[in-house]
Design an enzyme around this catalytic site. Structure first.
Site, PDB file in Angstrom:
ATOM      1  N   SER A   1      32.829  23.439  45.217  1.00 64.20           N
ATOM      2  CA  SER A   1      31.620  24.242  45.033  1.00 64.20           C
ATOM      3  C   SER A   1      31.934  25.357  44.062  1.00 64.20           C
ATOM      4  O   SER A   1      33.084  25.595  43.710  1.00 64.20           O
ATOM      5  CB  SER A   1      31.178  24.833  46.363  1.00 64.20           C
ATOM      6  OG  SER A   1      32.120  25.805  46.764  1.00 64.20           O
ATOM      7  N   LYS A   2      30.902  26.059  43.669  1.00 65.05           N
ATOM      8  CA  LYS A   2      31.068  27.172  42.731  1.00 65.05           C
ATOM      9  C   LYS A   2      32.110  28.164  43.241  1.00 65.05           C
ATOM     10  O   LYS A   2      32.820  28.776  42.467  1.00 65.05           O
ATOM     11  CB  LYS A   2      29.729  27.897  42.550  1.00 65.05           C
ATOM     12  CG  LYS A   2      28.728  27.087  41.772  1.00 65.05           C
ATOM     13  CD  LYS A   2      28.275  27.823  40.518  1.00 65.05           C
ATOM     14  CE  LYS A   2      27.513  26.913  39.582  1.00 65.05           C
ATOM     15  NZ  LYS A   2      26.267  26.425  40.201  1.00 65.05           N
ATOM     16  N   ARG A   3      32.185  28.289  44.531  1.00 67.42           N
ATOM     17  CA  ARG A   3      33.074  29.286  45.116  1.00 67.42           C
ATOM     18  C   ARG A   3      34.547  28.950  44.933  1.00 67.42           C
ATOM     19  O   ARG A   3      35.376  29.815  44.722  1.00 67.42           O
ATOM     20  CB  ARG A   3      32.742  29.410  46.613  1.00 67.42           C
ATOM     21  CG  ARG A   3      32.915  30.764  47.215  1.00 67.42           C
ATOM     22  CD  ARG A   3      32.285  30.819  48.611  1.00 67.42           C
ATOM     23  NE  ARG A   3      32.268  29.483  49.241  1.00 67.42           N
ATOM     24  CZ  ARG A   3      33.309  28.888  49.778  1.00 67.42           C
ATOM     25  NH1 ARG A   3      34.466  29.508  49.816  1.00 67.42           N
ATOM     26  NH2 ARG A   3      33.201  27.683  50.304  1.00 67.42           N
ATOM     27  N   THR A   4      34.858  27.646  45.050  1.00 67.04           N
ATOM     28  CA  THR A   4      36.270  27.263  45.001  1.00 67.04           C
ATOM     29  C   THR A   4      36.700  26.814  43.621  1.00 67.04           C
ATOM     30  O   THR A   4      37.846  26.461  43.408  1.00 67.04           O
ATOM     31  CB  THR A   4      36.558  26.130  45.997  1.00 67.04           C
ATOM     32  OG1 THR A   4      35.566  25.123  45.813  1.00 67.04           O
ATOM     33  CG2 THR A   4      36.539  26.610  47.421  1.00 67.04           C
ATOM     34  N   GLY A   5      35.824  26.831  42.685  1.00 68.63           N
ATOM     35  CA  GLY A   5      36.173  26.399  41.339  1.00 68.63           C
ATOM     36  C   GLY A   5      34.874  26.038  40.664  1.00 68.63           C
ATOM     37  O   GLY A   5      33.951  25.559  41.306  1.00 68.63           O
TER      38      GLY A   5
END
Ligand code: GLU
Ligand code: ZN
Length: 485
Positions: A254-258
């Protein structure tokens, strides 16, 4: 005779190309090239509400940038076109009507509201929420009645009520599905536009696709599609479903992890060759777990579907950074300079009248250190700025120390009329002061570096001094000496 391998990448242009899509495209490309087959690009744009022209452009542009050139498709043509599904509507319709004629499909007149209502009831009552096959066995009179009322209709597929459908997946092995769990899904919407699941089967057949390599998220579509192949009398292609790409937290990327969009990597200055190398290892690897390849040709030579793993692949940005750094090191200085120039310009660091040879030397000095092209602007800004900023901690710890001023004054005075002003001469002057004042090398080198660059780390001090030149060097030393006064 063995049939020629034909694979395809069939994106739905509902958004920019993301990392998962790029990996799917890449595996198809690698397999096609390895097998000396064809790589087809087909745009599945039948979701009218979500498909955009911009997304199509982005996908084509991203694939070109990665170097995944297709043999047939948009911009290329080919014997099996058109390659945009919206240009093939008549074909889908005729196959749907064939299925209707054979009683393998039927018209359904249920409105979206009725379907939603029924679904709600089913969920409340604890029944399966799928379509209840209400229109499966309408009598001719009932149908005529609905037609007279002018009710909108879709075409649904008559799934089997019994048995199992088995896939022998190239990646996952045997997977079985109970047919009874498959609802009578829609083939053609009331607008006359086919659903993905139907158009996809028709096209893969008409385009002679031999292997369907796609993401895991489509595994649940496959039994339905297999029933369609059978109903249409098409021979089955092979299927290979690629595992999910997970973030470092082992959850869906996801955007959060990459970042998930390829644009992000492109903008940051990852090299396409490095990304291709990295993406190829998301679910595939050689038996020696080779990490770096000399070229995409080497990956093509070694690639095989048998070696693709069904385990989720973990996206590790640190590893990608390392790999990108390796690819940056491989570049010739001419090319690297050309690649970093836009980044320097964008940050207004480059005016455009810089000496080319000087610029190449600056880039060469940072080549070992940058992991992405855009990092050049963080690491090398002091070469271009007339006023640099100083890292506060560095000023406190390195400059504001007993004796620093005296050392910097001694060095500056020697540099003032040093002729020539080169790496060798600025170093030998420094060594002499270090010896004369009986100090450690660091006592001169560290404060000089902070005075000239604003920070404590960077490329070799004497190299960077030679590139800054006498005038800038003296000016920055003067400034710090005055400040320390
Ligand atoms: N249009 C589908 C998608 O983008 C393609 C699925 C497939 O490759 O069969 O997910
Ligand atoms: Zn119905």
């Amino acid at each position: 005779m063995t049939t020629k391998v034909r694979v395809r990448f069939a994106p739905s242009p509902t958004g920019n190309l993301h990392i998962g899509g790029a990996r799917t495209a890449l595996f198809n490309y690698l397999f096609a090239r390895h097998e000396k087959g064809n790589f087809v690009l087909r745009i599945e744009d039948t979701d009218r509400a979500r498909s955009t022209k911009e997304a199509v452009e982005n996908i084509l542009d991203s694939l070109r940038w990665l170097g995944l050139d297709w043999d047939e498709g948009p911009g290329k043509g080919g014997d099996f076109g058109p390659y945009y599904q919206m240009e093939r509507l008549e074909t889908y319709k005729s196959y749907a009507h064939e299925l209707l004629k054979q009683g393998k499909a039927y018209f359904c007149y249920c409105s979206p509201e009725e379907l939603a209502e029924r679904k709600k009831e089913a969920l409340q009552g604890g029944y399966p929420p799928g379509y209840n096959r209400k229109c499966r066995n309408l009598s001719p009179e009932e149908r005529a009645e609905k037609e007279r009322e002018g009710k909108e209709k879709v075409i649904r597929f008559r799934t089997s009520d019994a048995g199992t459908t088995e896939i022998n997946d190239l990646v996952r092995g045997k997977v079985q599905f109970e047919n009874i769990l498959l609802e009578d899904f829609v083939l053609i919407r009331s607008s006359g536009i086919p659903t993905f699941i139907f158009a996809n089967v028709i096209d893969d057949n008409l385009m002679n696709i031999t292997h369907i390599i796609r993401g895991d998220e489509h595994l649940s579509n496959t039994p339905r599609q297999i029933l369609l192949y059978q109903a249409l009398g098409f021979s089955l292609p092979s299927f290979g479903h690629l595992s999910m790409i997970l973030g470092s937290d082992r959850k869906k990327l996801s955007k959060r992890t990459g970042a998930t969009s390829l644009d992000w990597y492109r903008q940051k200055g990852y090299l396409p060759q490095a990304l291709v190398n990295y993406l190829s290892l998301l679910g595939w690897g050689t038996s020696e777990s080779q990490e770096l390849f000399s070229s995409v040709e080497e990956i093509i030579r070694k690639f095989s579907l048998e070696a693709v793993s069904k385990n989720p692949a973990i996206f590790d940005i640190q590893k990608l950074d390392w790999m990108n750094g390796q690819y940056i090191k491989r570049l010739g200085i001419e090319e690297l300079t050309r690649l970093v120039e836009p980044y320097l310009k964008e940050k207004n660091l480059l005016r455009g009248d810089e000496d080319k040879e000087w610029l190449k030397k600056v880039v060469a000095l940072e080549q070992e250190r940058i992991k992405t092209l855009s990092q050049i602007t963080e690491y090398a800004d002091f070469f271009f700025l007339s006023e640099i900023t100083y890292d506060e901690k560095a000023v406190r710890k390195v400059l504001r120390k007993e004796g620093v001023s005296r050392i910097l004054i001694a060095y500056r005075d020697k540099l003032k009329d040093l002729e020539p002003f080169t790496v060798e001469t600025v170093e030998s002057v420094a060594r002499k002061i270090i010896a004369d004042l009986e100090i450690k090398g660091g006592a001169l080198i560290h404060p000089t570096r902070v005075a000239l660059t604003g920070r404590t780390v960077g490329p070799g001090l004497f190299e960077l001094m030679a590139l800054l030149g006498r005038e800038v060097t003296i000016k920055r030393l003067d400034k710090i000496i005055n400040m320390l006064d």
